[in-house]
Design a protein around this motif. Sequence first.
Motif, PDB file in Angstrom:
ATOM      1  N   UNK A 104       0.711  -1.319  -0.040  1.00 48.84           N
ATOM      2  CA  UNK A 104      -0.047  -0.099   0.117  1.00 48.84           C
ATOM      3  C   UNK A 104       0.938   1.158   0.067  1.00 48.84           C
ATOM      4  N   UNK A 105       0.341   2.432  -0.385  1.00 49.52           N
ATOM      5  CA  UNK A 105       1.226   3.769  -0.540  1.00 49.52           C
ATOM      6  C   UNK A 105       0.896   4.423   1.146  1.00 49.52           C
ATOM      7  N   UNK A 106      -0.243   4.241   1.579  1.00 41.49           N
ATOM      8  CA  UNK A 106      -0.526   4.835   2.892  1.00 41.49           C
ATOM      9  C   UNK A 106      -1.341   4.121   3.569  1.00 41.49           C
ATOM     10  N   UNK A 107      -1.019   3.081   4.563  1.00 41.81           N
ATOM     11  CA  UNK A 107      -1.828   2.452   5.041  1.00 41.81           C
ATOM     12  C   UNK A 107      -1.524   1.870   6.454  1.00 41.81           C
ATOM     13  N   UNK A 110      -0.090   5.860   8.331  1.00 36.19           N
ATOM     14  CA  UNK A 110      -0.188   6.911   7.249  1.00 36.19           C
ATOM     15  C   UNK A 110       1.211   6.737   6.219  1.00 36.19           C
ATOM     16  N   UNK A 111       2.157   5.706   6.361  1.00 37.06           N
ATOM     17  CA  UNK A 111       3.096   5.411   5.542  1.00 37.06           C
ATOM     18  C   UNK A 111       2.834   4.300   4.630  1.00 37.06           C
ATOM     19  N   UNK A 112       3.649   4.147   3.824  1.00 35.29           N
ATOM     20  CA  UNK A 112       3.688   2.812   2.933  1.00 35.29           C
ATOM     21  C   UNK A 112       3.997   1.612   3.763  1.00 35.29           C
ATOM     22  N   UNK A 113       3.389   0.528   3.084  1.00 38.26           N
ATOM     23  CA  UNK A 113       3.726  -0.985   3.716  1.00 38.26           C
ATOM     24  C   UNK A 113       3.938  -1.751   2.363  1.00 38.26           C
ATOM     25  N   UNK A 114       4.833  -2.827   2.843  1.00 40.07           N
ATOM     26  CA  UNK A 114       4.812  -4.276   1.826  1.00 40.07           C
ATOM     27  C   UNK A 114       5.286  -5.317   2.654  1.00 40.07           C
ATOM     28  N   UNK A 115       4.566  -6.554   2.135  1.00 40.57           N
ATOM     29  CA  UNK A 115       5.157  -7.625   3.053  1.00 40.57           C
ATOM     30  C   UNK A 115       4.338  -8.825   2.547  1.00 40.57           C
ATOM     31  N   UNK A 116       4.994  -9.972   2.804  1.00 41.13           N
ATOM     32  CA  UNK A 116       4.560 -11.265   2.156  1.00 41.13           C
ATOM     33  C   UNK A 116       3.990 -12.471   2.889  1.00 41.13           C
ATOM     34  N   UNK A 135      -5.242  -1.323   0.637  1.00 38.10           N
ATOM     35  CA  UNK A 135      -4.148  -2.093   0.464  1.00 38.10           C
ATOM     36  C   UNK A 135      -4.511  -3.012  -0.523  1.00 38.10           C
ATOM     37  N   UNK A 136      -3.403  -3.548  -1.545  1.00 37.23           N
ATOM     38  CA  UNK A 136      -3.831  -4.294  -2.382  1.00 37.23           C
ATOM     39  C   UNK A 136      -2.834  -5.412  -2.264  1.00 37.23           C
TER      40      UNK A 136
END
Length: 451
Positions: A104-107, A110-116, A135-136
């Motif tokens: 996500x860009x802001x989730x 208030x900041x970005x996030x990525x994870x698997x 979030x996608x």
Amino acid sequence: STYAGYGCPDYGYSYAVEGLNAQDACCDCGGGSLPEGLSDNDIYLSQNPKYDYKSINIYDFKASRYDRTQLVDSPNVIDITTGEITPGDNNGSRLVTYLVNVSCDSCLGGGAYSGSFESASTSITITGFDDQSTACATVLAINNAGEYSPESGSACAVAGGCTDVDEDGICDDVDECIGEELACGCNDPGFTCDDGSVVCDESDCSSCAAGDLNDDTLVNVLDVVAMVSIVLSPDSEYNECADINGDGAINVLDVVATVSIVLGGSDARSADATSATMNREGGTLNISGNGYIGAVQMTLTHGADFSIELTDDAFVAEYKTEGNTTRLMVVVPNSEEIFTASGEYDVEEVIVANSNTLLSVVEPSSFELGAAYPNPFNPSTSLSINMPENGYVSVKAYNLVGQVVSVITEGNMDAGSHTMTWDASSLSSGVYLITAEYAGSVATQKVMLIK
């Protein structure tokens, strides 16, 4: 599609599957093709081409291969803020696992996030995102040989819309309260205030001491007077500081409770009264009891010519008149006299309390003519009669030669006490006899008019 085994000896077996994915394949080894005459939903098994073809339907096979009662019923729950993973109820029952890539860009704050995240279940719940953030995710499948499928298209969702009903930090809408759910929330016992009351939060505690209406940190006669004023004004707003017994109403019981605080907890003169008697003698109304009387509250109805004077021998004595209605309260009377009045009036309500409870109030059961007040008088005087039952009554004034000079009242009256006024302004000074007759009973008294 045709699937071949890995590292398996060649036993001469083969299988062919059309429309079947790897995770549902029944054979670990082999290879083959689909003969003519079989549908896409059939699996062909052959040990040697010289034998007859044998086939089973894919749906029958899947039913026997998997126990449907063991399918995953609830998803894995993953909290991205803490890393905590709550497994579903049948994790690992599949031959295929899934890799979920979330971004996500802001989730998150208030900041970005990525994870698997890897899961054997076909669904997972990921918590910890900012409410209403988007979030996608994409998904890849991994078979038991470690091979990856192509990555899926991206799907997005909005966080929120779930109520953590049991306040366990997991947004699953499942109520798992341990013990009784209280009014303040799951497992929340609330806060106990200094006065012993239990509220949801400390800020909900009363800001005043019981009975301290003027908030001067003292409970004294000033607070009693303020409380009496509230009781005598039907339209007064509720004041929690005045509701001493916490019953949601402010009345004579709260007044006597406050008096008890002021006087140090009890009245040393006598024990509490258990009953009270009301008598009217002319223009004076008396309340007597067989012990301590904490307060008397009354409601009177009257005409425009009515006037009243409360006893001055009491802790507090107040009254308020609105139109033809007067409400009064006498707190801790030191004598039987409650008030003296002129003009006709009826007692609509009388409430008498000792130091903590209401008392029953009785009136005389016999026909009585109360003493006139004032006497001597000029030009009018008041008197009362007590009626044991409803009935016809006649009250007249006579001169000393037996002539009727005035009919004060005549007609049917209800049981109880009634007050009336005789206006003798048209008569000359002298002595007169007032006679009341009811059901064969006659009562007479002498009055003197002085001009």
